[in-house]
Motif scaffolding. Structure first.
Motif, PDB file in Angstrom:
ATOM      1  N   ASN A 156       0.911  -1.454  -0.103  1.00  0.00           N
ATOM      2  CA  ASN A 156      -0.166  -0.393  -0.043  1.00  0.00           C
ATOM      3  C   ASN A 156       0.618   1.281  -0.011  1.00  0.00           C
ATOM      4  O   ASN A 156       0.079   2.185  -0.638  1.00  0.00           O
ATOM      5  N   THR A 157       2.133   1.577   1.004  1.00  0.00           N
ATOM      6  CA  THR A 157       2.216   2.417   0.584  1.00  0.00           C
ATOM      7  C   THR A 157       3.776   2.811  -0.423  1.00  0.00           C
ATOM      8  O   THR A 157       3.849   3.576  -0.358  1.00  0.00           O
ATOM      9  N   HIS A 158       4.122   1.784  -0.699  1.00  0.00           N
ATOM     10  CA  HIS A 158       4.900   1.402  -2.031  1.00  0.00           C
ATOM     11  C   HIS A 158       5.145   1.241  -3.344  1.00  0.00           C
ATOM     12  O   HIS A 158       4.558   2.134  -3.932  1.00  0.00           O
ATOM     13  N   HIS A 159       4.352  -0.545  -3.629  1.00  0.00           N
ATOM     14  CA  HIS A 159       4.597  -0.532  -5.200  1.00  0.00           C
ATOM     15  C   HIS A 159       3.902  -2.097  -5.110  1.00  0.00           C
ATOM     16  O   HIS A 159       3.686  -2.972  -3.959  1.00  0.00           O
ATOM     17  N   GLU A 160       2.547  -1.890  -6.195  1.00  0.00           N
ATOM     18  CA  GLU A 160       1.539  -3.383  -6.028  1.00  0.00           C
ATOM     19  C   GLU A 160       2.806  -4.908  -5.797  1.00  0.00           C
ATOM     20  O   GLU A 160       2.453  -5.912  -5.008  1.00  0.00           O
ATOM     21  N   ALA A 161       3.450  -4.964  -6.626  1.00  0.00           N
ATOM     22  CA  ALA A 161       4.668  -6.080  -5.774  1.00  0.00           C
ATOM     23  C   ALA A 161       4.983  -6.319  -4.949  1.00  0.00           C
ATOM     24  O   ALA A 161       4.814  -7.612  -4.582  1.00  0.00           O
ATOM     25  N   TRP A 162       5.340  -5.536  -4.178  1.00  0.00           N
ATOM     26  CA  TRP A 162       5.187  -6.186  -2.478  1.00  0.00           C
ATOM     27  C   TRP A 162       4.401  -6.971  -1.905  1.00  0.00           C
ATOM     28  O   TRP A 162       4.833  -7.710  -1.343  1.00  0.00           O
ATOM     29  N   ILE A 163       3.205  -7.410  -2.643  1.00  0.00           N
ATOM     30  CA  ILE A 163       2.230  -8.485  -2.423  1.00  0.00           C
ATOM     31  C   ILE A 163       2.945  -9.550  -2.221  1.00  0.00           C
ATOM     32  O   ILE A 163       1.983 -10.512  -1.583  1.00  0.00           O
ATOM     33  N   HIS A 164       3.471  -9.456  -3.336  1.00  0.00           N
ATOM     34  CA  HIS A 164       3.977 -10.834  -3.039  1.00  0.00           C
ATOM     35  C   HIS A 164       5.276 -11.349  -2.296  1.00  0.00           C
ATOM     36  O   HIS A 164       5.029 -12.439  -1.831  1.00  0.00           O
ATOM     37  N   LEU A 165       5.687 -10.315  -1.739  1.00  0.00           N
ATOM     38  CA  LEU A 165       6.227 -10.375  -0.699  1.00  0.00           C
ATOM     39  C   LEU A 165       5.673 -11.341   0.716  1.00  0.00           C
ATOM     40  O   LEU A 165       5.495 -12.082   1.749  1.00  0.00           O
ATOM     41  N   SER A 166       4.401 -10.688   1.123  1.00  0.00           N
ATOM     42  CA  SER A 166       3.416 -11.364   2.439  1.00  0.00           C
ATOM     43  C   SER A 166       3.235 -12.638   1.642  1.00  0.00           C
ATOM     44  O   SER A 166       3.301 -13.673   2.468  1.00  0.00           O
ATOM     45  N   SER A 167       3.149 -12.833   0.327  1.00  0.00           N
ATOM     46  CA  SER A 167       2.626 -14.334  -0.238  1.00  0.00           C
ATOM     47  C   SER A 167       4.017 -15.484  -0.206  1.00  0.00           C
ATOM     48  O   SER A 167       3.429 -16.459   0.191  1.00  0.00           O
ATOM     49  N   PHE A 168       4.781 -14.903  -0.467  1.00  0.00           N
ATOM     50  CA  PHE A 168       5.879 -16.051   0.342  1.00  0.00           C
ATOM     51  C   PHE A 168       6.180 -15.701   2.082  1.00  0.00           C
ATOM     52  O   PHE A 168       6.409 -17.123   2.315  1.00  0.00           O
ATOM     53  N   GLY A 169       5.517 -14.880   2.671  1.00  0.00           N
ATOM     54  CA  GLY A 169       5.785 -15.140   3.511  1.00  0.00           C
ATOM     55  C   GLY A 169       4.881 -15.754   4.264  1.00  0.00           C
ATOM     56  O   GLY A 169       4.729 -16.897   5.641  1.00  0.00           O
ATOM     57  N   LEU A 170       3.301 -16.218   3.409  1.00  0.00           N
ATOM     58  CA  LEU A 170       2.049 -17.474   4.677  1.00  0.00           C
ATOM     59  C   LEU A 170       2.623 -18.413   3.854  1.00  0.00           C
ATOM     60  O   LEU A 170       3.066 -19.154   4.573  1.00  0.00           O
ATOM     61  N   ALA A 171       4.184 -18.374   2.529  1.00  0.00           N
ATOM     62  CA  ALA A 171       4.040 -20.155   2.087  1.00  0.00           C
ATOM     63  C   ALA A 171       5.476 -20.451   3.123  1.00  0.00           C
ATOM     64  O   ALA A 171       5.743 -21.719   3.763  1.00  0.00           O
ATOM     65  N   LEU A 172       6.087 -19.885   3.385  1.00  0.00           N
ATOM     66  CA  LEU A 172       7.919 -19.901   4.287  1.00  0.00           C
ATOM     67  C   LEU A 172       6.965 -20.027   6.117  1.00  0.00           C
ATOM     68  O   LEU A 172       6.800 -21.122   7.090  1.00  0.00           O
ATOM     69  N   ASN A 173       5.567 -19.308   6.320  1.00  0.00           N
ATOM     70  CA  ASN A 173       4.860 -20.338   7.518  1.00  0.00           C
ATOM     71  C   ASN A 173       4.567 -21.284   7.222  1.00  0.00           C
ATOM     72  O   ASN A 173       4.566 -22.155   8.677  1.00  0.00           O
ATOM     73  N   TRP A 174       4.166 -21.640   6.413  1.00  0.00           N
ATOM     74  CA  TRP A 174       3.192 -22.703   6.225  1.00  0.00           C
ATOM     75  C   TRP A 174       4.313 -24.194   6.197  1.00  0.00           C
ATOM     76  O   TRP A 174       4.359 -24.741   7.431  1.00  0.00           O
TER      77      TRP A 174
END
Length: 333
Positions: A156-174
């Motif tokens: 929300n503060t920089h670029h839309e592509a950063w949302i994939h960092l959130s997806s990577f974090g969820l996969a890492l959490n799993w």
């Protein structure tokens, strides 16, 4: 029976006067072999180093042990008592360990992807490096949720592509959250009670970092929405703990067939849509998703509470009927 073969438990009780009198009397006993002289190697009871001469003695008081036997009897008795005490403690310790293992919660997972997920975890756990421990994997899971929250903020503060960092974090959490217990069981390092406690605390911390910190700081939704969803998550966890402690010995990993794995998959798909439509539409999608999770949480908590309360009521009423405090249940034919 000679002193060399007498067991510690068979030694007769002698007072000092009787023992002294017996030794004094034996000093006057002559031996045919030595012409009346008492051999310095012989003893009253025929010790193990003088059995040859003791066999020809005129007097052999079988019930009077020698001085060496009296000196060695107490240590031998103490050693046997210590061995018996150790043997008695061993089954008790084993029974205590078994009881503690039985108290450990049993995991039950009825999620939609459970079968395929277990196959993947079995494949992954066999390829883990030896230096990776279950505790390392738990830490990786918490780190993944922190990255998931950071990705939402940067989206929300920089670029839309950063949302994939959130997806990577969820996969890492799993990866960390699902594989830590699997690794412990595969390597026979399971600590069921401690592991259950750490798993619950890691989930509370991780979900808090993702929802409250990440979603709340991102500005994509009003702060009260992620806080509300997190509060409902806490109630679900609390109900599960009550169920384990009071009603049954099982830990439900899923809620009505939906586990954390399914939630992560849905959110990752949502992230892909958000990257396509942008932050403005993505914020609306996030708010609808939080509202849907809140509604599901309220419905599930209501259903789970009613079932759980009914189980406790039936169990307590059965105990009252057994004591005659309630009339028995009449079953119609």
């Amino acid at each position: 029976m000679s002193a060399s073969t007498t067991m510690a438990g068979d030694v007769p009780a002698l007072d000092v006067a009787s023992a002294a009198g017996a030794v004094s009397a034996s000093a006057h006993v002559s031996s045919p072999t030595h012409g009346g002289d008492v051999s310095p190697h012989s003893s009253v009871g025929g010790s193990s180093d003088s059995d040859g001469e003791g066999a020809h003695s005129m007097v052999r008081p079988a019930t009077l042990p020698g001085r060496k036997s009296l000196a060695n009897a107490a240590p031998a008795a103490e050693a046997m008592a210590a061995a018996a005490a150790a043997a008695a403690k061993a089954p008790a310790a084993t029974a205590t360990d078994d009881a503690q293992q039985k108290k450990a919660p049993v995991r039950e997972n009825g999620s939609f992807v459970h079968v395929h997920e277990q196959k993947l975890l079995n494949w992954l756990v066999r390829r883990l490096p030896a230096w990776v421990t279950p505790d390392h994997l738990t830490a990786v899971g918490v780190l993944g949720m922190a990255l998931a929250g950071l990705g939402v903020v940067l989206f929300n503060t920089h670029h839309e592509a950063w949302i994939h960092l959130s997806s990577f974090g969820l996969a890492l959490n799993w990866y960390g959250d699902s594989l830590d217990g699997h690794c412990a069981r595969y390597r026979d390092l399971s600590r069921p009670n401690y592991g259950f406690f750490v798993d619950i605390m890691a989930d509370l911390l991780g979900v808090g970092l993702w929802l409250v910190v990440g979603m709340g700081a991102s500005g994509l939704a009003p702060a009260w929405m992620p806080v509300t969803v997190y509060s409902l998550f806490l109630v679900i966890v609390l109900l599960d703990l009550f169920s384990i402690a009071l009603a049954r010995e099982e830990h439900r990993v899923d809620a009505a067939g939906v586990s954390g794995t399914e939630v992560r998959m849905v959110v990752i798909v949502l992230h892909c849509v958000m990257h396509t439509v942008g932050a403005a539409v993505g914020a609306t999608l996030i708010q609808y998703a939080l509202a849907a999770f809140a509604v599901f949480g309220v419905v599930f908590i209501g259903y789970r509470s009613s079932v759980f309360g009914k189980q406790l009521l039936e169990r307590d009423n059965a105990a009252l009927r057994a004591r005659g405090k309630l009339p028995p249940v009449v079953v119609e034919a």
